[in-house]
Design a protein around this motif. Sequence first.
Motif, PDB file in Angstrom:
ATOM      1  N   ASP A   1     -11.817   1.266  -3.153  1.00  0.00           N
ATOM      2  CA  ASP A   1     -10.941   2.644  -2.919  1.00  0.00           C
ATOM      3  C   ASP A   1      -9.683   1.305  -3.210  1.00  0.00           C
ATOM      4  OD1 ASP A   1     -12.760   4.692  -2.768  1.00  0.00           O
ATOM      5  OD2 ASP A   1     -12.623   4.691  -0.434  1.00  0.00           O
ATOM      6  N   THR A   2     -10.057   0.167  -3.197  1.00  0.00           N
ATOM      7  CA  THR A   2      -8.755  -0.623  -3.038  1.00  0.00           C
ATOM      8  C   THR A   2      -7.931  -1.285  -4.961  1.00  0.00           C
ATOM      9  OG1 THR A   2      -9.199  -2.151  -1.540  1.00  0.00           O
ATOM     10  CG2 THR A   2      -7.994  -3.085  -2.442  1.00  0.00           C
TER      11      THR A   2
ATOM     12  N   ASP B   1       0.857   3.982  -2.523  1.00  0.00           N
ATOM     13  CA  ASP B   1      -0.249   5.399  -3.272  1.00  0.00           C
ATOM     14  C   ASP B   1       0.928   6.365  -2.758  1.00  0.00           C
ATOM     15  OD1 ASP B   1      -2.370   5.131  -1.267  1.00  0.00           O
ATOM     16  OD2 ASP B   1      -0.764   5.010   0.175  1.00  0.00           O
ATOM     17  N   GLU B   2       2.633   5.744  -3.833  1.00  0.00           N
ATOM     18  CA  GLU B   2       3.331   6.891  -3.677  1.00  0.00           C
ATOM     19  C   GLU B   2       3.917   6.542  -5.292  1.00  0.00           C
ATOM     20  OE1 GLU B   2       8.284   6.990  -3.351  1.00  0.00           O
ATOM     21  OE2 GLU B   2       7.337   6.096  -2.044  1.00  0.00           O
TER      22      GLU B   2
ATOM     23  N   ASN C   1       0.804  -1.437  -0.433  1.00  0.00           N
ATOM     24  CA  ASN C   1       0.152   0.051  -0.269  1.00  0.00           C
ATOM     25  C   ASN C   1       1.303   0.742   0.007  1.00  0.00           C
ATOM     26  OD1 ASN C   1      -2.123  -1.085  -0.338  1.00  0.00           O
ATOM     27  ND2 ASN C   1      -2.274  -1.515   2.001  1.00  0.00           N
ATOM     28  N   GLN C   2       2.022   1.340   0.599  1.00  0.00           N
ATOM     29  CA  GLN C   2       2.666   2.105   0.630  1.00  0.00           C
ATOM     30  C   GLN C   2       3.669   2.721   0.008  1.00  0.00           C
ATOM     31  OE1 GLN C   2       5.722   1.743   3.707  1.00  0.00           O
ATOM     32  NE2 GLN C   2       3.607   1.829   5.881  1.00  0.00           N
TER      33      GLN C   2
ATOM     34  N   SER D   1      -0.789   6.071  -9.312  1.00  0.00           N
ATOM     35  CA  SER D   1      -1.995   7.015  -9.027  1.00  0.00           C
ATOM     36  C   SER D   1      -3.446   6.877  -9.291  1.00  0.00           C
ATOM     37  CB  SER D   1      -2.055   8.670  -9.324  1.00  0.00           C
ATOM     38  OG  SER D   1      -3.217   9.615  -9.581  1.00  0.00           O
TER      39      SER D   1
ATOM     40  N   ASP E   1      -6.788   7.965  -8.877  1.00  0.00           N
ATOM     41  CA  ASP E   1      -8.042   8.502  -8.742  1.00  0.00           C
ATOM     42  C   ASP E   1      -8.690   9.011  -9.681  1.00  0.00           C
ATOM     43  OD1 ASP E   1      -6.174  10.521  -9.437  1.00  0.00           O
ATOM     44  OD2 ASP E   1      -6.617  12.376  -8.276  1.00  0.00           O
TER      45      ASP E   1
END
Length: 224
Positions: free
Chosen positions: A87-88, A13-14, A9-10, A17, A19
């Motif tokens: 959201d996964t 997230d980095e 996940n880290q 993208s 969204d």
Amino acid sequence: MASKEDVWNQWIDEYVSYDQPIPLYDTDAEGTVSVKRHGRDNRPVLRRSRQMESHLRTEGWKVVEDWKDSDDNYEGVIYMMYTLDGDTLVPRYIGKAGKYGRDDEGLSANLQNIRTNNTKFARWGDGYAYHIGELSAVVLNHQDDESVNRDRDPKGKYQKWADALFVPDSRTLREEIYFWARAWQIEDTGPFYGFETSLEALEYNLINLASDLFPDRLLNSEGA
């Protein structure tokens, strides 16, 4: 000590993208993938979305320019086909297109002419032996074309893709499929330890992590 899920996940997230996720395919409102024609035999192939093509060309061109200028800042392109469960981000396939060809000097054929030619297209090309071309052969039922010289059964890997991604005997997706790619720089860091990570090691680590966390969803067989 961080869990594998935390590490994954880290890193996501980095670097990823999602969204505003980029659809892999051009589809209608029911999720049916449109078809175009390709090659001398004018065979049908599944059509990628314009957003996906623009995204991959942008990332791939960074690597091509790096090779032309001998800057050696990029190693190639890392890519991921994925779906979303709420959201996964759920990885479905992870791979790479390295910068160099077999001689470790010339530009890889997978990246040559990436802005104008869709046959290889950083491994997502319409030609046989490339992801879209081979998947199209199975989904659109021309995998037994005798004019194509194949070293191995055209089904297998891409039959698994077709079964997982498409409603049986159709070109309608079970769920929306998304795509992400990134031109990988030598200073970028992998999911473990925060150290600079080579493209080859990155692919290996990501596949291993994803196969542990999403064993029933990941379609990679190599490296899993």
